[in-house]
Design a protein around this motif. Structure first.
Motif, short mmCIF file in Angstrom:
data_model
loop_
_atom_site.label_atom_id
_atom_site.label_comp_id
_atom_site.label_asym_id
_atom_site.label_seq_id
_atom_site.Cartn_x
_atom_site.Cartn_y
_atom_site.Cartn_z
N GLY A 40 5.60 4.01 -47.42
CA GLY A 40 6.25 4.76 -48.48
C GLY A 40 5.26 5.26 -49.51
N ILE A 41 4.27 4.44 -49.85
CA ILE A 41 3.24 4.84 -50.81
C ILE A 41 2.41 5.98 -50.25
CG2 ILE A 41 1.15 4.08 -52.00
CD1 ILE A 41 2.45 1.29 -52.18
N ARG A 43 3.28 8.18 -47.92
CA ARG A 43 4.06 9.41 -47.84
C ARG A 43 4.24 10.04 -49.22
NH1 ARG A 43 5.50 11.40 -42.57
NH2 ARG A 43 7.58 11.98 -43.27
N LYS A 44 4.38 9.21 -50.24
CA LYS A 44 4.49 9.73 -51.60
C LYS A 44 3.22 10.47 -52.00
CE LYS A 44 5.57 8.31 -56.33
NZ LYS A 44 5.92 7.15 -57.21
N ASN A 45 2.08 9.93 -51.63
CA ASN A 45 0.81 10.59 -51.91
C ASN A 45 0.66 11.87 -51.10
OD1 ASN A 45 0.02 8.61 -53.74
ND2 ASN A 45 -1.01 7.38 -52.17
N ARG A 47 2.92 13.91 -50.20
CA ARG A 47 3.76 14.99 -50.76
C ARG A 47 3.03 15.79 -51.82
NH1 ARG A 47 8.89 14.50 -48.78
NH2 ARG A 47 9.55 12.42 -48.12
N ARG A 48 1.95 15.25 -52.34
CA ARG A 48 1.20 15.93 -53.40
C ARG A 48 -0.05 16.61 -52.89
NH1 ARG A 48 2.54 10.96 -56.38
NH2 ARG A 48 0.45 10.17 -55.92
N ASP A 118 11.58 16.00 -42.61
CA ASP A 118 10.29 15.40 -42.90
C ASP A 118 9.83 14.48 -41.79
OD1 ASP A 118 9.32 16.51 -45.23
OD2 ASP A 118 10.29 15.08 -46.55
N SER A 173 18.64 16.05 -50.94
CA SER A 173 17.68 15.61 -51.93
C SER A 173 17.41 16.73 -52.92
CB SER A 173 16.36 15.20 -51.27
OG SER A 173 15.36 15.00 -52.25
N LYS A 175 15.20 16.74 -55.37
CA LYS A 175 13.77 16.87 -55.61
C LYS A 175 13.04 17.52 -54.45
CE LYS A 175 9.71 14.11 -56.90
NZ LYS A 175 9.23 12.72 -57.21
N TYR A 176 13.36 17.10 -53.24
CA TYR A 176 12.60 17.57 -52.07
C TYR A 176 13.22 18.79 -51.40
CZ TYR A 176 10.36 13.03 -52.66
OH TYR A 176 9.70 11.95 -53.18
#
Length: 222
Positions: A40-41, A43-45, A47-48, A118, A173, A175-176
């Motif tokens: 999860g961490i 994938r969060k990174n 996304r940026r 995704d 979602s 946000k996404y």
């Protein structure tokens, strides 16, 4: 909606209730809890990041750093746990009521159908028979960037052969899905769930906020 030539959909949480997958696979998720925490961490990174020439390679490198293992082992773990590990569940999970009928109605009306997830769509098999209706069915990872990156949505538009402003993107979602598609120049439809559905709280940047697929079909095709 005037000017719409294609309707595209997110899959997870949009065509089916995500909690059903979690409930069915709860022991699996619990047993791999530490792995999914790191994943999860990562994938969060991701996304940026800017679009990557080899998304899977870079994802494996980031996972290898967190798991203190080599890149190939990390790649195999992601494939086995995140991609292949959930495949069998989708044979037992039903889509939202009227979702399939809605998409078939759009197809019959002459609209192109797309899907952008995704995660690899192959994970869901035939996607309840909807895959054969799709003009394009891709994972955002193919573009080298995850949603809400405009590159993921741009790849979708390019493969559909339709201008972004002629696409209605449907997602759950804000946000996404909604902001991502909106910034890419697409029209958007937001599936309201939970308290948003109960209190009719619409998404301010969405062209459509809907509670069920029967309602979406009536709005788009009226």
């Amino acid at each position: 909606m005037e000017g719409i030539k294609a309707v595209a959909f997110d899959i997870d949480g949009t065509l089916y209730a995500s909690w059903k997958l979690f409930l069915r696979k709860m022991p699996f998720f619990v047993s791999h809890g530490i792995f999914y925490l790191h994943y999860g961490i990562v994938r969060k990174n991701l996304r940026r990041t800017a679009p990557l020439p080899d998304f899977y390679e870079y994802q494996a490198r980031l996972m290898a750093e967190r798991l203190h293992t080599d890149v190939e082992n990390a790649r195999q773990k992601v494939q086995k746990i995140c991609y292949d590990g959930l495949k069998s569940s989708f044979d037992h999970i039903k889509p939202y009521p009227d979702a399939c009928e809605c998409i078939k109605a759009f197809k019959d009306a002459g609209l192109k159908i797309g899907m952008l997830s995704d995660f690899p769509p192959d994970q869901k098999g035939s996607i309840w028979g909807l895959r054969e209706l799709c003009d394009v069915c891709i994972g955002s990872e193919e573009s080298g960037a995850l949603k809400p990156s405009k590159y993921a949505f741009g790849t979708l538009a390019l493969k559909l052969g339709v201008k972004p402003e002629e696409i209605l993107y449907v997602g759950n979602s804000y946000k996404y899905d909604i902001l991502g598609a909106h910034h890419a120049g697409m029209k958007t439809a937001f599936l309201m769930r939970g308290f948003r559905k109960i209190f009719n709280i619409k998404a301010k940047d969405a062209d459509i906020s809907f509670k069920n697929y029967r309602q979406l079909r009536e709005i788009v095709l009226k």
